[in-house]
Design an enzyme around this catalytic site. Structure first.
Site, PDB file in Angstrom:
ATOM      1  N   ALA A  46     -40.623 -20.924  24.782  1.00 42.54           N
ATOM      2  CA  ALA A  46     -41.447 -22.133  24.697  1.00 42.54           C
ATOM      3  C   ALA A  46     -40.710 -23.264  25.392  1.00 42.54           C
ATOM      4  O   ALA A  46     -39.480 -23.226  25.541  1.00 42.54           O
ATOM      5  CB  ALA A  46     -41.706 -22.464  23.238  1.00 42.54           C
ATOM      6  N   GLY A  86     -40.433 -17.434  22.626  1.00 44.38           N
ATOM      7  CA  GLY A  86     -41.889 -17.253  22.637  1.00 44.38           C
ATOM      8  C   GLY A  86     -42.368 -16.337  23.749  1.00 44.38           C
ATOM      9  O   GLY A  86     -43.446 -15.748  23.643  1.00 44.38           O
ATOM     10  N   GLU A 117     -41.866 -12.941  22.296  1.00 38.18           N
ATOM     11  CA  GLU A 117     -42.869 -12.801  21.225  1.00 38.18           C
ATOM     12  C   GLU A 117     -44.248 -12.486  21.804  1.00 38.18           C
ATOM     13  O   GLU A 117     -45.023 -11.737  21.218  1.00 38.18           O
ATOM     14  CB  GLU A 117     -42.904 -14.070  20.373  1.00 38.18           C
ATOM     15  CG  GLU A 117     -41.658 -14.205  19.491  1.00 38.18           C
ATOM     16  CD  GLU A 117     -41.609 -15.531  18.759  1.00 38.18           C
ATOM     17  OE1 GLU A 117     -41.693 -16.589  19.419  1.00 38.18           O
ATOM     18  OE2 GLU A 117     -41.484 -15.523  17.520  1.00 38.18           O
ATOM     19  N   GLU A 132     -33.592 -18.444  19.504  1.00 37.58           N
ATOM     20  CA  GLU A 132     -33.994 -19.687  18.828  1.00 37.58           C
ATOM     21  C   GLU A 132     -32.901 -20.281  17.939  1.00 37.58           C
ATOM     22  O   GLU A 132     -32.774 -21.498  17.839  1.00 37.58           O
ATOM     23  CB  GLU A 132     -35.261 -19.455  17.984  1.00 37.58           C
ATOM     24  CG  GLU A 132     -36.544 -19.381  18.787  1.00 37.58           C
ATOM     25  CD  GLU A 132     -36.884 -17.983  19.280  1.00 37.58           C
ATOM     26  OE1 GLU A 132     -35.982 -17.114  19.355  1.00 37.58           O
ATOM     27  OE2 GLU A 132     -38.056 -17.746  19.601  1.00 37.58           O
TER      28      GLU A 132
HETATM   29  N1  CO8 Z   1     -37.998 -24.739  28.232  1.00 38.49           N
HETATM   30  C1  CO8 Z   1     -37.966 -25.707  29.164  1.00 38.49           C
HETATM   31  N2  CO8 Z   1     -37.321 -25.586  30.337  1.00 38.49           N
HETATM   32  C2  CO8 Z   1     -36.669 -24.433  30.568  1.00 38.49           C
HETATM   33  C3  CO8 Z   1     -36.644 -23.387  29.630  1.00 38.49           C
HETATM   34  C4  CO8 Z   1     -37.361 -23.569  28.414  1.00 38.49           C
HETATM   35  N3  CO8 Z   1     -37.435 -22.609  27.481  1.00 38.49           N
HETATM   36  N4  CO8 Z   1     -35.904 -22.388  30.133  1.00 38.49           N
HETATM   37  C5  CO8 Z   1     -35.485 -22.800  31.346  1.00 38.49           C
HETATM   38  N5  CO8 Z   1     -35.943 -24.026  31.618  1.00 38.49           N
HETATM   39  C6  CO8 Z   1     -35.724 -24.830  32.815  1.00 38.49           C
HETATM   40  C7  CO8 Z   1     -34.315 -25.436  32.867  1.00 38.49           C
HETATM   41  O1  CO8 Z   1     -34.257 -26.621  32.101  1.00 38.49           O
HETATM   42  C8  CO8 Z   1     -34.138 -25.649  34.345  1.00 38.49           C
HETATM   43  O2  CO8 Z   1     -34.836 -26.823  34.718  1.00 38.49           O
HETATM   44  P1  CO8 Z   1     -34.149 -27.855  35.785  1.00 38.49           P
HETATM   45  O3  CO8 Z   1     -34.047 -27.065  37.064  1.00 38.49           O
HETATM   46  O4  CO8 Z   1     -35.130 -28.969  35.861  1.00 38.49           O
HETATM   47  O5  CO8 Z   1     -32.803 -28.211  35.223  1.00 38.49           O
HETATM   48  C9  CO8 Z   1     -34.881 -24.483  34.973  1.00 38.49           C
HETATM   49  O6  CO8 Z   1     -35.772 -24.001  33.972  1.00 38.49           O
HETATM   50  C10 CO8 Z   1     -33.962 -23.350  35.368  1.00 38.49           C
HETATM   51  O7  CO8 Z   1     -33.203 -22.984  34.228  1.00 38.49           O
HETATM   52  P2  CO8 Z   1     -31.606 -22.887  34.208  1.00 38.49           P
HETATM   53  O8  CO8 Z   1     -31.006 -23.818  35.233  1.00 38.49           O
HETATM   54  O9  CO8 Z   1     -31.141 -23.060  32.809  1.00 38.49           O
HETATM   55  O10 CO8 Z   1     -31.419 -21.380  34.717  1.00 38.49           O
HETATM   56  P3  CO8 Z   1     -30.200 -20.420  34.422  1.00 38.49           P
HETATM   57  O11 CO8 Z   1     -30.424 -19.231  35.305  1.00 38.49           O
HETATM   58  O12 CO8 Z   1     -28.900 -21.122  34.539  1.00 38.49           O
HETATM   59  O13 CO8 Z   1     -30.341 -19.975  32.887  1.00 38.49           O
HETATM   60  C11 CO8 Z   1     -31.571 -19.207  30.953  1.00 38.49           C
HETATM   61  C12 CO8 Z   1     -31.425 -19.193  32.498  1.00 38.49           C
HETATM   62  C13 CO8 Z   1     -30.362 -18.489  30.347  1.00 38.49           C
HETATM   63  C14 CO8 Z   1     -32.836 -18.452  30.628  1.00 38.49           C
HETATM   64  C15 CO8 Z   1     -31.632 -20.665  30.454  1.00 38.49           C
HETATM   65  O14 CO8 Z   1     -32.589 -21.384  31.216  1.00 38.49           O
HETATM   66  C16 CO8 Z   1     -32.009 -20.786  29.011  1.00 38.49           C
HETATM   67  O15 CO8 Z   1     -31.197 -20.537  28.144  1.00 38.49           O
HETATM   68  N6  CO8 Z   1     -33.283 -21.193  28.746  1.00 38.49           N
HETATM   69  C17 CO8 Z   1     -33.763 -21.429  27.391  1.00 38.49           C
HETATM   70  C18 CO8 Z   1     -34.023 -20.112  26.695  1.00 38.49           C
HETATM   71  C19 CO8 Z   1     -34.456 -20.342  25.262  1.00 38.49           C
HETATM   72  O16 CO8 Z   1     -33.708 -20.869  24.448  1.00 38.49           O
HETATM   73  N7  CO8 Z   1     -35.706 -19.924  24.939  1.00 38.49           N
HETATM   74  C20 CO8 Z   1     -36.241 -20.052  23.601  1.00 38.49           C
HETATM   75  C21 CO8 Z   1     -36.991 -21.316  23.469  1.00 38.49           C
HETATM   76  S1  CO8 Z   1     -37.505 -21.610  21.812  1.00 38.49           S
HETATM   77  C22 CO8 Z   1     -38.934 -20.703  21.635  1.00 38.49           C
HETATM   78  O17 CO8 Z   1     -39.357 -19.994  22.519  1.00 38.49           O
HETATM   79  C23 CO8 Z   1     -39.592 -20.834  20.320  1.00 38.49           C
HETATM   80  C24 CO8 Z   1     -40.904 -20.078  20.278  1.00 38.49           C
HETATM   81  C25 CO8 Z   1     -41.609 -20.338  18.988  1.00 38.49           C
HETATM   82  C26 CO8 Z   1     -43.048 -20.673  19.017  1.00 38.49           C
HETATM   83  C27 CO8 Z   1     -43.689 -21.029  20.302  1.00 38.49           C
HETATM   84  C28 CO8 Z   1     -44.524 -19.954  20.891  1.00 38.49           C
HETATM   85  C29 CO8 Z   1     -44.629 -19.967  22.388  1.00 38.49           C
END
Ligand code: CO8
Length: 254
Positions: free
Chosen positions: A63, A106, A109, A129
Protein backbone atom coordinates in the site's frame (compact mmCIF):
# COMPACT_ATOMS: atom_id res chain seq x y z
CA UNK A 1 -7.96 4.55 -16.22
CA UNK A 2 -5.14 6.28 -14.42
CA UNK A 3 -3.59 3.46 -12.42
CA UNK A 4 -4.45 0.22 -14.23
CA UNK A 5 -4.20 -1.27 -17.71
CA UNK A 6 -6.73 -3.71 -19.09
CA UNK A 7 -6.65 -6.21 -21.95
CA UNK A 8 -9.15 -8.83 -23.01
CA UNK A 9 -8.09 -11.40 -25.59
CA UNK A 10 -8.84 -15.08 -26.26
CA UNK A 11 -11.29 -15.10 -23.34
CA UNK A 12 -8.51 -14.14 -20.89
CA UNK A 13 -8.71 -10.80 -19.05
CA UNK A 14 -5.47 -9.16 -17.91
CA UNK A 15 -5.29 -6.36 -15.35
CA UNK A 16 -1.92 -4.63 -14.89
CA UNK A 17 -1.13 -2.40 -11.94
CA UNK A 18 0.43 0.66 -13.52
CA UNK A 19 2.35 2.93 -11.14
CA UNK A 20 5.89 1.72 -11.90
CA UNK A 21 7.43 4.98 -10.64
CA UNK A 22 6.50 3.93 -7.07
CA UNK A 23 6.93 0.17 -7.66
CA UNK A 24 3.15 -0.11 -8.24
CA UNK A 25 2.24 0.95 -4.68
CA UNK A 26 -1.51 0.63 -4.16
CA UNK A 27 -3.47 3.79 -3.41
CA UNK A 28 -7.19 4.45 -2.97
CA UNK A 29 -7.75 5.59 -6.57
CA UNK A 30 -6.06 2.45 -7.89
CA UNK A 31 -8.14 0.12 -5.78
CA UNK A 32 -11.36 1.93 -6.83
CA UNK A 33 -10.38 1.36 -10.45
CA UNK A 34 -9.68 -2.28 -9.65
CA UNK A 35 -13.14 -2.59 -8.13
CA UNK A 36 -14.88 -1.40 -11.29
CA UNK A 37 -12.60 -3.42 -13.59
CA UNK A 38 -13.51 -6.59 -11.69
CA UNK A 39 -17.17 -5.90 -12.52
CA UNK A 40 -16.19 -5.52 -16.15
CA UNK A 41 -14.31 -8.83 -16.10
CA UNK A 42 -17.34 -10.60 -14.63
CA UNK A 43 -19.46 -9.16 -17.49
CA UNK A 44 -17.10 -10.10 -20.34
CA UNK A 45 -18.83 -12.49 -22.74
CA UNK A 46 -17.28 -15.96 -22.40
CA UNK A 47 -14.49 -14.91 -20.02
CA UNK A 48 -12.55 -17.93 -18.73
CA UNK A 49 -9.71 -16.52 -16.60
CA UNK A 50 -8.25 -13.34 -15.12
CA UNK A 51 -4.54 -12.59 -14.76
CA UNK A 52 -3.42 -9.80 -12.42
CA UNK A 53 0.14 -8.51 -12.89
CA UNK A 54 2.27 -5.42 -12.46
CA UNK A 55 3.49 -3.12 -15.22
CA UNK A 56 7.30 -3.03 -15.37
CA UNK A 57 9.61 -4.96 -13.12
CA UNK A 58 7.40 -5.37 -10.02
CA UNK A 59 3.99 -6.63 -8.97
CA UNK A 60 3.29 -4.12 -6.15
CA UNK A 61 5.47 -2.95 -3.24
CA UNK A 62 2.47 -2.68 -0.92
CA UNK A 63 0.00 0.00 0.00
CA UNK A 64 1.07 3.58 -0.61
CA UNK A 65 2.97 4.60 2.52
CA UNK A 66 2.72 8.31 1.65
CA UNK A 67 -1.07 7.98 1.62
CA UNK A 68 -1.18 6.07 4.92
CA UNK A 69 1.14 8.10 7.11
CA UNK A 70 -1.41 10.63 8.44
CA UNK A 71 -4.41 8.34 8.63
CA UNK A 72 -6.62 8.12 11.71
CA UNK A 73 -7.94 4.72 12.86
CA UNK A 74 -11.22 5.52 11.06
CA UNK A 75 -9.37 6.34 7.83
CA UNK A 76 -7.31 3.14 8.18
CA UNK A 77 -10.46 1.06 8.57
CA UNK A 78 -11.78 2.40 5.25
CA UNK A 79 -8.43 1.97 3.49
CA UNK A 80 -7.95 -1.79 3.79
CA UNK A 81 -9.62 -2.77 0.49
CA UNK A 82 -11.04 -6.03 1.81
CA UNK A 83 -14.22 -5.73 -0.25
CA UNK A 84 -12.21 -5.50 -3.45
CA UNK A 85 -9.92 -8.39 -2.50
CA UNK A 86 -13.06 -10.38 -1.57
CA UNK A 87 -14.44 -9.60 -5.02
CA UNK A 88 -11.31 -11.10 -6.62
CA UNK A 89 -11.74 -14.23 -4.52
CA UNK A 90 -15.42 -14.53 -5.46
CA UNK A 91 -14.99 -14.11 -9.23
CA UNK A 92 -16.49 -17.17 -10.94
CA UNK A 93 -13.37 -17.74 -13.07
CA UNK A 94 -9.86 -18.76 -11.94
CA UNK A 95 -7.63 -15.80 -11.11
CA UNK A 96 -3.84 -15.94 -11.56
CA UNK A 97 -1.41 -13.51 -9.94
CA UNK A 98 1.62 -13.21 -12.24
CA UNK A 99 4.42 -11.84 -10.06
CA UNK A 100 7.71 -10.28 -11.12
CA UNK A 101 9.94 -8.45 -8.65
CA UNK A 102 8.41 -7.15 -5.44
CA UNK A 103 5.02 -8.24 -4.09
CA UNK A 104 4.97 -6.80 -0.58
CA UNK A 105 2.37 -5.98 2.05
CA UNK A 106 -0.97 -5.21 0.40
CA UNK A 107 0.56 -6.34 -2.91
CA UNK A 108 1.24 -9.85 -1.60
CA UNK A 109 -2.17 -9.82 0.11
CA UNK A 110 -3.75 -9.13 -3.27
CA UNK A 111 -2.09 -12.27 -4.66
CA UNK A 112 -3.44 -14.28 -1.70
CA UNK A 113 -6.99 -13.47 -2.86
CA UNK A 114 -6.17 -15.08 -6.25
CA UNK A 115 -6.58 -18.79 -6.97
CA UNK A 116 -2.99 -19.20 -8.20
CA UNK A 117 0.36 -17.45 -7.91
CA UNK A 118 2.89 -17.73 -10.74
CA UNK A 119 6.24 -16.20 -9.74
CA UNK A 120 9.20 -15.33 -11.92
CA UNK A 121 12.59 -16.40 -10.54
CA UNK A 122 13.26 -12.76 -9.54
CA UNK A 123 10.12 -12.47 -7.36
CA UNK A 124 10.70 -11.07 -3.86
CA UNK A 125 7.72 -11.29 -1.56
CA UNK A 126 6.89 -10.52 2.03
CA UNK A 127 4.66 -8.87 4.59
CA UNK A 128 6.99 -6.17 5.99
CA UNK A 129 4.25 -4.17 7.78
CA UNK A 130 5.72 -4.64 11.29
CA UNK A 131 8.76 -2.69 10.10
CA UNK A 132 6.39 0.27 9.58
CA UNK A 133 4.72 -0.02 12.98
CA UNK A 134 1.59 -1.69 11.61
CA UNK A 135 0.52 -5.23 10.65
CA UNK A 136 -1.00 -6.79 7.53
CA UNK A 137 -4.53 -5.47 7.16
CA UNK A 138 -5.87 -6.77 3.86
CA UNK A 139 -6.27 -10.45 4.66
CA UNK A 140 -2.61 -11.37 5.29
CA UNK A 141 -3.08 -12.65 8.84
CA UNK A 142 -6.07 -14.70 7.71
CA UNK A 143 -5.31 -16.05 4.24
CA UNK A 144 -1.56 -16.66 4.63
CA UNK A 145 -1.73 -19.15 7.56
CA UNK A 146 -4.38 -21.14 5.67
CA UNK A 147 -2.16 -21.28 2.62
CA UNK A 148 1.29 -22.01 4.09
CA UNK A 149 0.55 -23.02 7.70
CA UNK A 150 0.77 -21.15 10.98
CA UNK A 151 4.51 -21.48 11.61
CA UNK A 152 5.65 -20.12 8.25
CA UNK A 153 2.97 -17.41 8.28
CA UNK A 154 4.03 -16.25 11.76
CA UNK A 155 7.62 -16.19 10.58
CA UNK A 156 6.77 -14.04 7.55
CA UNK A 157 4.53 -11.68 9.51
CA UNK A 158 6.57 -11.21 12.73
CA UNK A 159 9.98 -10.96 11.07
CA UNK A 160 8.71 -9.10 8.00
CA UNK A 161 11.50 -10.61 5.93
CA UNK A 162 11.41 -10.73 2.16
CA UNK A 163 11.71 -14.24 0.71
CA UNK A 164 12.74 -15.28 -2.79
CA UNK A 165 10.76 -17.31 -5.33
CA UNK A 166 12.49 -20.61 -4.50
CA UNK A 167 11.61 -20.26 -0.80
CA UNK A 168 8.05 -19.16 -1.62
CA UNK A 169 7.68 -22.23 -3.80
CA UNK A 170 9.09 -24.58 -1.12
CA UNK A 171 6.60 -23.09 1.37
CA UNK A 172 3.65 -23.53 -0.98
CA UNK A 173 3.12 -19.80 -1.39
CA UNK A 174 3.31 -20.03 -5.17
CA UNK A 175 2.44 -22.92 -7.47
CA UNK A 176 4.84 -22.13 -10.33
CA UNK A 177 8.24 -20.44 -10.61
CA UNK A 178 9.22 -19.56 -14.18
CA UNK A 179 12.35 -18.19 -15.84
CA UNK A 180 10.48 -16.07 -18.34
CA UNK A 181 7.43 -13.82 -18.19
CA UNK A 182 4.95 -15.09 -15.57
CA UNK A 183 2.06 -13.53 -17.55
CA UNK A 184 2.85 -15.78 -20.52
CA UNK A 185 2.99 -18.81 -18.24
CA UNK A 186 -0.32 -17.84 -16.61
CA UNK A 187 -1.84 -17.46 -20.09
CA UNK A 188 -0.73 -20.98 -21.06
CA UNK A 189 -2.22 -22.36 -17.83
CA UNK A 190 -5.47 -20.48 -18.49
CA UNK A 191 -5.53 -21.95 -22.02
CA UNK A 192 -5.25 -25.47 -20.58
CA UNK A 193 -8.19 -24.77 -18.28
CA UNK A 194 -10.33 -24.00 -21.34
CA UNK A 195 -10.60 -27.74 -21.99
CA UNK A 196 -12.24 -28.11 -18.60
CA UNK A 197 -15.85 -27.35 -17.79
CA UNK A 198 -16.30 -23.70 -16.73
CA UNK A 199 -19.36 -24.70 -14.74
CA UNK A 200 -17.39 -27.41 -12.94
CA UNK A 201 -14.55 -25.00 -12.10
CA UNK A 202 -16.94 -22.27 -10.95
CA UNK A 203 -18.81 -24.70 -8.70
CA UNK A 204 -15.58 -26.15 -7.26
CA UNK A 205 -14.28 -22.64 -6.54
CA UNK A 206 -17.49 -21.79 -4.73
CA UNK A 207 -17.31 -24.96 -2.62
CA UNK A 208 -13.62 -24.45 -1.76
CA UNK A 209 -14.21 -20.80 -0.77
CA UNK A 210 -17.20 -21.76 1.33
CA UNK A 211 -15.52 -24.63 3.14
CA UNK A 212 -12.25 -22.91 3.96
CA UNK A 213 -13.53 -21.40 7.20
CA UNK A 214 -16.29 -23.92 8.04
CA UNK A 215 -16.41 -27.22 9.88
CA UNK A 216 -16.10 -30.33 7.70
CA UNK A 217 -19.75 -31.31 7.92
CA UNK A 218 -21.07 -27.89 6.80
CA UNK A 219 -18.59 -27.95 3.94
CA UNK A 220 -19.66 -31.43 2.87
CA UNK A 221 -23.34 -30.41 2.87
CA UNK A 222 -22.54 -27.35 0.77
CA UNK A 223 -20.44 -29.47 -1.61
CA UNK A 224 -23.24 -31.96 -2.19
CA UNK A 225 -25.67 -29.16 -3.03
CA UNK A 226 -23.32 -27.51 -5.51
CA UNK A 227 -22.39 -30.91 -6.98
CA UNK A 228 -26.03 -31.90 -7.49
CA UNK A 229 -26.82 -28.52 -9.15
CA UNK A 230 -24.29 -29.34 -11.86
CA UNK A 231 -26.63 -32.06 -13.13
CA UNK A 232 -28.87 -29.30 -14.49
CA UNK A 233 -26.07 -28.01 -16.78
CA UNK A 234 -25.18 -28.70 -20.41
CA UNK A 235 -21.53 -29.04 -19.37
CA UNK A 236 -22.35 -32.13 -17.30
CA UNK A 237 -24.33 -33.75 -20.13
CA UNK A 238 -21.65 -32.89 -22.69
CA UNK A 239 -18.72 -34.03 -20.50
CA UNK A 240 -20.18 -37.46 -19.81
CA UNK A 241 -21.54 -37.94 -23.34
CA UNK A 242 -18.13 -37.07 -24.82
CA UNK A 243 -16.46 -39.61 -22.53
CA UNK A 244 -18.83 -42.38 -23.60
CA UNK A 245 -18.47 -41.40 -27.28
CA UNK A 246 -14.66 -41.37 -26.87
CA UNK A 247 -14.22 -37.77 -28.07
CA UNK A 248 -13.10 -34.45 -26.57
CA UNK A 249 -15.89 -32.53 -24.82
CA UNK A 250 -17.03 -29.20 -26.17
CA UNK A 251 -17.94 -27.27 -23.02
CA UNK A 252 -20.08 -24.15 -23.40
CA UNK A 253 -20.27 -23.11 -19.76
CA UNK A 254 -24.04 -23.47 -19.86
N1 CO8 B 1 4.47 3.23 -0.89
C1 CO8 B 1 4.84 4.40 -1.45
N2 CO8 B 1 5.94 4.54 -2.20
C2 CO8 B 1 6.71 3.45 -2.39
C3 CO8 B 1 6.39 2.20 -1.83
C4 CO8 B 1 5.20 2.11 -1.05
N3 CO8 B 1 4.79 0.96 -0.51
N4 CO8 B 1 7.34 1.32 -2.17
C5 CO8 B 1 8.22 2.00 -2.93
N5 CO8 B 1 7.85 3.28 -3.08
C6 CO8 B 1 8.52 4.34 -3.82
C7 CO8 B 1 9.76 4.87 -3.09
O1 CO8 B 1 9.39 5.83 -2.12
C8 CO8 B 1 10.55 5.43 -4.24
O2 CO8 B 1 10.01 6.70 -4.58
P1 CO8 B 1 11.03 7.93 -4.95
O3 CO8 B 1 11.74 7.47 -6.20
O4 CO8 B 1 10.11 9.07 -5.18
O5 CO8 B 1 11.96 8.07 -3.78
C9 CO8 B 1 10.24 4.50 -5.39
O6 CO8 B 1 9.04 3.83 -5.04
C10 CO8 B 1 11.32 3.45 -5.60
O7 CO8 B 1 11.52 2.78 -4.37
P2 CO8 B 1 12.95 2.61 -3.66
O8 CO8 B 1 13.87 3.73 -4.06
O9 CO8 B 1 12.74 2.41 -2.21
O10 CO8 B 1 13.44 1.26 -4.38
P3 CO8 B 1 14.47 0.20 -3.82
O11 CO8 B 1 14.74 -0.72 -4.97
O12 CO8 B 1 15.64 0.85 -3.18
O13 CO8 B 1 13.70 -0.60 -2.67
C11 CO8 B 1 11.80 -1.76 -1.73
C12 CO8 B 1 12.61 -1.40 -3.00
C13 CO8 B 1 12.66 -2.66 -0.84
C14 CO8 B 1 10.57 -2.51 -2.19
C15 CO8 B 1 11.42 -0.47 -0.97
O14 CO8 B 1 10.85 0.46 -1.88
C16 CO8 B 1 10.44 -0.69 0.14
O15 CO8 B 1 10.80 -1.18 1.18
N6 CO8 B 1 9.16 -0.30 -0.10
C17 CO8 B 1 8.11 -0.38 0.91
C18 CO8 B 1 7.66 -1.82 1.08
C19 CO8 B 1 6.63 -1.93 2.18
O16 CO8 B 1 6.90 -1.65 3.34
N7 CO8 B 1 5.40 -2.35 1.80
C20 CO8 B 1 4.32 -2.53 2.75
C21 CO8 B 1 3.50 -1.31 2.84
S1 CO8 B 1 2.29 -1.41 4.11
C22 CO8 B 1 1.00 -2.26 3.41
O17 CO8 B 1 1.06 -2.71 2.29
C23 CO8 B 1 -0.18 -2.42 4.29
C24 CO8 B 1 -1.32 -3.10 3.56
C25 CO8 B 1 -2.54 -3.14 4.42
C26 CO8 B 1 -3.84 -2.74 3.84
C27 CO8 B 1 -3.87 -2.05 2.53
C28 CO8 B 1 -4.28 -2.90 1.39
C29 CO8 B 1 -3.72 -2.51 0.06
Amino acid sequence: MKYLKYEYEDRIAIIKINRPEVLNALNTGLVKELDSLLDRVADEEGVRALIIAGEGKNFAAGADIAEMIDMSPADARKFVFNDVYGKIEALPVPVFAAVRGFALGGGLELTLACDFRVFSTDAKVGLPEVKLGIMPGAGGTQRLPKLIGLGRAREMIYFGNIIDAATASAWGLCQWVVDGDPIEHAKSLAQKLMDRSPRGIEAAKKAINYGIDKDLNSGIIFEVNVWAELYSTSDQKEGMKAFLEKRKPNFTGK
